[in-house]
Scaffold this active site. Sequence first.
Site, PDB file in Angstrom:
ATOM      1  N   PHE A  99     -13.406 -27.428 -20.794  1.00 27.56           N
ATOM      2  CA  PHE A  99     -12.778 -27.759 -22.072  1.00 27.56           C
ATOM      3  C   PHE A  99     -11.350 -28.268 -21.892  1.00 27.56           C
ATOM      4  CE2 PHE A  99      -9.463 -24.889 -23.476  1.00 27.56           C
ATOM      5  CZ  PHE A  99      -9.530 -23.879 -22.544  1.00 27.56           C
ATOM      6  N   LYS A 100     -10.776 -28.075 -20.716  1.00 24.47           N
ATOM      7  CA  LYS A 100      -9.394 -28.507 -20.513  1.00 24.47           C
ATOM      8  C   LYS A 100      -9.224 -30.024 -20.482  1.00 24.47           C
ATOM      9  CE  LYS A 100      -7.802 -24.283 -18.331  1.00 24.47           C
ATOM     10  NZ  LYS A 100      -9.045 -23.470 -18.342  1.00 24.47           N
TER      11      LYS A 100
END
Length: 431
Positions: A106-107
């Site tokens: 998700f980064k």
Amino acid sequence: MRYYSLNNPKQTTSFKEAVVQGIAPDRGLYVPERISKLTDSFFQNIDELSQHEIAFQAIHQFVQEDIPDSTLKEILEKVLDFEFPVIPIEENISTLELFHGPTMAFKDVGARFMANCLGHFSQDRSSEVTVLVATSGDTGGAVANGFLGVEGVRVVILYPSGKVSEIQEKQLTTLGQNIVAMEVDGTFDDCQRMVKTAFLDAELKENRKLTSANSINVARWLPQLFYFLFAYKTLKSKSNEIVFSVPSGNFGNICAGMVAQKLGMPVNHFLASTNVNDVVPKFMKKGEYIPQPSVATISNAMDVGDPSNFVRIQHLYGNDFENLQENLSSYSFTDEETKEAILHVYENFGYVADPHGAVGYLGLKKYQQKHPNTHGVFLETAHPVKFLDVVKETLNIEIDIPPQIEQVLGKTKQSIKICAYEQLKTFLLDS
Ligand SMILES: *Cc1c(COP(=O)(O)O)cnc(C)c1O
């Protein structure tokens, strides 16, 4: 928007300076001076808006003086070029998949947004900016990918030799161009110490513009609020009691969700789900914040003993413990429980969760015992393939390798091996 350091609310700075500096000169974290609510009609009509329109309206107030609207729109189109599907799991539980980006963690969104902002800001700067980052795994790949080819920005990533997975190592050592990987003979803590030493080094400060790319940087932290709005768009017709369970390590992601709440998003409650690194669950029980050395677990992106963004969360709720308790609960789970949850979700619902998502699922189940009428969303923060060994061993199945991952596995690793801070410093000064 002006930002101020949590150590000194009187001294404010621009979005641009907050991004370029990363952390305030007094070592405090930057927070926006205020958060103005979006209109009711924004939330009522959110189903008619595209991802890009939602993101633009949500982030606009935080960047508007420093990034022209047309540039912001272009940046958002580059950053959000993949999907964030909400998948139903049980009657009252869904998962929000955040792993469809280039590095499948998700980064990616935060890293790409920050890279594009910094690229925009370094256009008018005479000298190059160096982004220095220590990684225990996922951050490095997302940052490397997000910053690849951004002009005026050089990225130096430190990672502990032999302590990241093969996929993670390939993601951060095979890109080349403006990305340099330094393989440190030591632990993640050693890498972090070197980065901290560099930020305090007067000689470096004089000669190089250094910034950080972890979630203390406002440009990496804030865009994560998009996820919560995207999920709300899909789920608002299902329930008016939505709770989010966020697998948490440094608490940047969940803190961004809380900013979405401050923007007016109707949400009942947040759950910070952790592994046995349980400083925050303990705090929510006893009101005492006691940092601990981090403990290694199978959900290793959350192995954090002193979560840096928790001060921002407390600040958002006016440093008022009761107010915080009304909005946040926090639970911790062991590796054993996490593996059981991976198995349970697979056997009963045919869904393959990664260890981080499974911790999020467990947090929801616990909360819903007492709040059965809520609709819960747990965030799936990484694709299960990134934690292949654990998932394979627990479920006894093969997992297809997605094309993004397949592609890096065939490339050749390039790294610079170092064992002492002086080597990093020499590299930064000489190159
Ligand atoms: C970084 C990370 C987390 C933790 O996010 P925070 O914002 O640090 O709380 C959870 N899951 C995965 C897969 C991550 O990479």
